[in-house]
Scaffold this motif. Structure first.
Motif, mmCIF file in Angstrom:
data_model
loop_
_atom_site.group_PDB
_atom_site.id
_atom_site.type_symbol
_atom_site.label_atom_id
_atom_site.label_comp_id
_atom_site.label_asym_id
_atom_site.label_seq_id
_atom_site.Cartn_x
_atom_site.Cartn_y
_atom_site.Cartn_z
ATOM 1 N N SER A 327 -90.096 29.640 33.290
ATOM 2 C CA SER A 327 -89.483 30.245 32.099
ATOM 3 C C SER A 327 -87.965 30.301 32.184
ATOM 4 C CB SER A 327 -90.034 31.661 31.892
ATOM 5 O OG SER A 327 -91.439 31.647 31.846
ATOM 6 N N GLY A 328 -87.405 29.740 33.249
ATOM 7 C CA GLY A 328 -85.946 29.640 33.326
ATOM 8 C C GLY A 328 -85.250 30.628 34.243
ATOM 9 N N VAL A 347 -81.936 36.181 36.420
ATOM 10 C CA VAL A 347 -81.820 35.393 35.191
ATOM 11 C C VAL A 347 -80.375 35.455 34.712
ATOM 12 C CG1 VAL A 347 -82.676 35.165 32.816
ATOM 13 C CG2 VAL A 347 -84.198 36.048 34.581
ATOM 14 N N ASP A 351 -79.352 33.389 29.337
ATOM 15 C CA ASP A 351 -80.719 32.848 29.203
ATOM 16 C C ASP A 351 -81.772 33.933 29.046
ATOM 17 O OD1 ASP A 351 -79.618 30.400 29.643
ATOM 18 O OD2 ASP A 351 -80.140 30.310 31.777
ATOM 19 N N PHE A 355 -85.801 33.558 28.353
ATOM 20 C CA PHE A 355 -86.667 33.802 29.512
ATOM 21 C C PHE A 355 -87.793 34.784 29.139
ATOM 22 C CE2 PHE A 355 -87.688 36.730 33.008
ATOM 23 C CZ PHE A 355 -88.285 35.839 33.892
ATOM 24 N N LYS A 358 -90.337 33.106 26.731
ATOM 25 C CA LYS A 358 -91.210 32.104 27.378
ATOM 26 C C LYS A 358 -92.191 32.771 28.316
ATOM 27 C CE LYS A 358 -88.195 28.139 27.428
ATOM 28 N NZ LYS A 358 -87.034 27.758 28.205
#
Ligand code: GLA
Length: 386
Positions: A327-328, A347, A351, A355, A358
């Protein structure tokens, strides 16, 4: 929460509380299972925790009521006749704390009513037990003028766990709840108890805490088993070498030292502890130089070490890490003792929304319960509110 706990106090005891106190939960950026091996840790306190409202009574008894265990009602300890028999509930912390105080030759010489309320997620692995013992010790210290310093309180809280409740934990949780400071992570050397504060740039990165909503029953016995394994491997190593703690073994000596350990399991435990301690040193440099990509990778590496070498993770925690990476997140890992609890996810602030979205989509497609997360910031440790 302050008003809430004061109102609850009045409801339970029919008089007003004279003071309120707050003791936070904690997360740990890196340095897991190093603290009972003389190593480095890097925790910070969060904004959620335990509140206490307190006021004197004239009955020479300590009364305690916890909103989170309301079914137990008000629990009373008679100061004229204290029994230290374990009740197998939260009030054992009260008994353990009182025993520490009495063992140090101090007295609670009048009655006190206490109400507790917590907004820490249950079983989230955020150290609610250390928050509770620091809270009770500090309340008694202030209310009865016992004269203990902050470090005394921290050590006594650890002793409650180690000696009264039989959990062989290190000092990380108690220390950060005592000494944590806003906007910083506490880099603590658990061998010397020297520490420094590392400023975290929360404008650039966020730490997202994700609750697995699971705890294993065997959590404490498994924890003690790991502690015993590290003690055993140190004994084996010291037939040939001479180290005070496993974390005194340098990365370059590891390959030489590991040769004297036959057991595959003990080799893995050793490997985790030595490498994890080194990761804390690397993490410090990455935080100071704002190398967050590298820090993320290091957190993920720590997770795999906890999973494969230390074997304290669970399939759900592993899955949460995998989802986070897809999910980043820059990095993700389980935190605390393991066997359930939470993960921490690094994170980039830019983002963050993507994040969360997702992660939520993947998680809710897989699990029935809702996705429990919070963005955590570094806050002060224990404090008197008024
Ligand atoms: C628990 C213990 C700590 C520490 C961590 C693992 O939170 O209370 O002392 O050992 O696990 O790093």
């Amino acid at each position: 929460m302050k008003k809430h706990v004061s109102n609850l106090f009045f409801e339970k005891y029919g008089h007003n509380a004279s003071k309120t106190y707050f003791s936070p939960g904690r997360v740990n950026i890196i340095g897991e299972h190093t603290d009972y091996n003389g190593g480095l840790v890097m925790p910070f306190c969060i904004d959620k925790g335990l509140y206490a409202a307190v006021g004197r009574n004239n009955r020479n008894e300590i009364n305690i009521y916890s909103e989170n265990f309301s079914i137990l009602g008000i629990i009373t300890v008679d100061l004229n006749d204290i029994s230290y028999e374990l009740n197998k509930n939260f009030s054992d912390y009260l008994l353990g704390v009182m025993k520490e105080i009495y063992d140090k030759g101090k007295l609670l010489n009048y009655g006190l009513d206490i109400v507790l309320s917590s907004n820490l997620p249950v079983g989230g692995g955020l150290s609610s037990s250390a928050a509770l013992s620091i809270l009770l010790l500090s309340v008694f210290n202030y209310e009865f003028g016992l004269g203990f310093g902050k470090l005394d309180i921290v050590k006594m809280a650890k002793s409650v766990e180690n000696n009264f409740l039989g959990v062989k934990c290190g000092i990380m949780d108690q220390f950060v709840i005592g000494f944590g400071r806003e906007n910083t992570a506490l880099l603590l050397d658990t061998k010397s108890l020297k520490y420094e504060y590392l400023l975290i740039d929360f404008n650039e990165v966020n730490f997202v805490l994700i609750n697995s909503n699971t705890t294993r029953k065997l959590k404490e016995s498994k924890y003690n088993e790991r502690q015993a394994e590290t003690k055993e491997v140190l004994t084996i190593i010291n037939r040939t070498f001479d180290y005070e703690y496993l974390t005194d073994i340098s990365m370059s000596d590891l390959s030489k030292v590991i040769e004297v350990v036959d057991s595959e399991v003990l080799r893995k435990r050793l490997t985790h502890v030595v490498k994890e301690n080194n990761r804390v040193k690397l993490a410090k440099e990455m935080i100071l130089n704002k190398k967050f990509d590298e820090l993320g990778k290091l957190l993920t590496e720590a997770h795999y070490s906890l999973k494969d070498d230390y074997e304290v993770s669970t399939p759900v925690l592993d899955e949460l890490v995998e989802i986070a990476l897809k999910s980043g997140a820059l990095g993700a890992r389980m935190i605390g003792g393991g066997f359930g609890g939470s993960t921490i996810n690094l994170v980039l602030k830019k983002d963050l929304d993507g994040f969360i979205k997702k992660f939520k989509d993947s998680y809710e497609g897989k699990y029935e319960n809702s996705f429990l997360y919070s963005i955590v910031y570094a806050k002060d440790g224990f404090k008197r509110i008024d």
